[in-house]
Design an enzyme around this catalytic site. Structure first.
Site, mmCIF file in Angstrom:
data_model
loop_
_atom_site.group_PDB
_atom_site.id
_atom_site.type_symbol
_atom_site.label_atom_id
_atom_site.label_comp_id
_atom_site.label_asym_id
_atom_site.label_seq_id
_atom_site.Cartn_x
_atom_site.Cartn_y
_atom_site.Cartn_z
ATOM 1 N N SER A 184 1.851 0.927 7.936
ATOM 2 C CA SER A 184 2.463 1.746 6.879
ATOM 3 C C SER A 184 1.451 2.758 6.384
ATOM 4 O O SER A 184 0.233 2.515 6.451
ATOM 5 C CB SER A 184 2.898 0.869 5.705
ATOM 6 O OG SER A 184 3.326 1.655 4.610
ATOM 7 N N ASN A 209 7.240 -5.655 14.228
ATOM 8 C CA ASN A 209 7.805 -4.738 13.236
ATOM 9 C C ASN A 209 8.274 -5.430 11.957
ATOM 10 O O ASN A 209 8.429 -4.778 10.931
ATOM 11 C CB ASN A 209 8.972 -3.984 13.881
ATOM 12 C CG ASN A 209 9.767 -3.170 12.900
ATOM 13 O OD1 ASN A 209 9.316 -2.134 12.420
ATOM 14 N ND2 ASN A 209 10.977 -3.632 12.589
ATOM 15 N N ILE A 266 10.979 5.665 4.204
ATOM 16 C CA ILE A 266 12.080 5.729 5.155
ATOM 17 C C ILE A 266 13.361 5.302 4.448
ATOM 18 O O ILE A 266 13.365 4.337 3.671
ATOM 19 C CB ILE A 266 11.832 4.800 6.374
ATOM 20 C CG1 ILE A 266 10.412 5.011 6.922
ATOM 21 C CG2 ILE A 266 12.881 5.043 7.444
ATOM 22 C CD1 ILE A 266 10.127 6.381 7.468
ATOM 23 N N LYS A 299 -0.991 -4.104 5.194
ATOM 24 C CA LYS A 299 -0.773 -3.022 6.145
ATOM 25 C C LYS A 299 -2.087 -2.377 6.584
ATOM 26 O O LYS A 299 -2.227 -1.963 7.741
ATOM 27 C CB LYS A 299 0.177 -1.982 5.556
ATOM 28 C CG LYS A 299 1.605 -2.502 5.395
ATOM 29 C CD LYS A 299 2.181 -3.014 6.713
ATOM 30 C CE LYS A 299 3.630 -3.411 6.607
ATOM 31 N NZ LYS A 299 4.209 -3.862 7.894
ATOM 32 N N TYR A 358 1.050 -5.794 -0.256
ATOM 33 C CA TYR A 358 1.620 -5.039 0.862
ATOM 34 C C TYR A 358 0.614 -4.023 1.392
ATOM 35 O O TYR A 358 0.398 -3.909 2.611
ATOM 36 C CB TYR A 358 2.891 -4.346 0.399
ATOM 37 C CG TYR A 358 3.611 -3.572 1.474
ATOM 38 C CD1 TYR A 358 4.486 -4.203 2.351
ATOM 39 C CD2 TYR A 358 3.430 -2.192 1.604
ATOM 40 C CE1 TYR A 358 5.156 -3.486 3.328
ATOM 41 C CE2 TYR A 358 4.093 -1.470 2.580
ATOM 42 C CZ TYR A 358 4.956 -2.124 3.446
ATOM 43 O OH TYR A 358 5.615 -1.408 4.417
ATOM 44 N N THR A 408 15.997 3.299 4.344
ATOM 45 C CA THR A 408 16.564 2.063 4.872
ATOM 46 C C THR A 408 16.966 1.160 3.710
ATOM 47 O O THR A 408 16.683 1.451 2.547
ATOM 48 C CB THR A 408 15.553 1.320 5.755
ATOM 49 O OG1 THR A 408 14.424 0.930 4.956
ATOM 50 C CG2 THR A 408 15.071 2.188 6.905
#
Length: 272
Positions: A164, A112, A212, A183, A179, A214
């Protein structure tokens, strides 16, 4: 079938009639990388509630031990923390070995841990590109590889990779080519490993979250978040607790016939 014919069909696994029992993880050991924050911590709580013992891997968190203690107290399971650099394969392999030694078994690896890109493909510094790739893609492979070697010896085990929605779509307005590419690679990594692992009883799947709420997105400007909401049919981001169910499903026997799949949890972003 004649006497000289031999079926290649594998035997069916034991299946609980109770769906609630299918989701139980009592006595099983789960590694969660990036387990001391964001998605990882909430997933850890969900699996602990189902009875799993947890090895929480972290890299820079200052609260890992405190969070582990809270999970252990809340759910009465064994929880231990390990400081691991997932971009270093020797460190990953050693931490898997230590986890097996400490818990006596390993049943699930949730790869993760990840970090975001801060620039597009032409403006990204090469050292930043290398760092994101090393953690987000290489790190996922290293964790699944090291755990997979244990799983293959014992003839069973589950790998779950956090990918993702960015592996399916190029996000706007932020530019994050590295990124996105990493992913997308994680999704196909999980699919490819699932075919290999199926021969000896292992399973691998991936989860592709959308936006999300976070800390990783906490410093994003208001205008950028409004753009995200405008492109998401549900017009919001997700509470990380809304991801617990999919990880529990994939870690448990409820998903015993599920492998090579990617589950997009993105409020409809990629359905447009």
């Amino acid at each position: 079938m004649s006497a000289n014919q031999q079926s290649i069909r594998n035997p069916d696994p034991p299946v609980q009639d109770s769906v609630f029992k299918q989701f139980r993880l009592d006595g099983r050991t789960v590694i969660i990388t990036g387990g001391a924050g964001g998605i990882g911590y909430e997933v850890a709580r969900g699996l602990a509630e189902a009875g799993a013992n947890l090895a929480l891997w972290y890299h820079s968190s200052t609260q890992a031990d405190q969070l582990a203690g809270k999970i252990a107290k809340d759910f009465g399971v064994k929880v231990a923390t390990y400081k691991v650099d997932v971009s270093d394969y020797s460190a990953v392999e050693a931490a898997v070995s230590k986890t097996v030694q400490d818990f006596g078994r390993l049943d699930v690896m949730i790869a993760n841990a990840g970090i975001p890109s801060k620039a597009g493909g032409l403006d990204d510094r090469l050292e930043d590109w290398t760092k994101v790739r090393a953690i987000d893609f290489d790190g996922a492979y290293y964790c699944l590889r090291a755990a997979g070697l244990v799983f293959r010896k014992q003839g069973h085990g589950v790998g779950i990779a956090t990918a993702s929605m960015s592996g399916h779509a190029a996000n706007v307005p932020q530019e994050q080519t590295c990124y996105n590419a990493c992913k997308a690679g994680v999704i196909h990594l999980a699919k490819s490993l699932s075919v290999e692992w199926a021969k000896w009883g292992g399973r691998v799947n991936s989860v592709s979250p959308g936006y999300i709420n976070t800390a990783i997105s906490g410093d994003c400007p208001f205008e950028m978040k409004e753009a995200w909401f405008g492109l998401t049919p549900m017009k919001r981001d997700a509470d990380p607790r809304e991801l617990k169910g999919i990880y529990l499903y994939l870690a448990s026997d409820a998903s015993s016939y599920t492998t090579g799949a990617d589950f997009v949890i993105d409020g409809g972003y990629t359905a447009r």
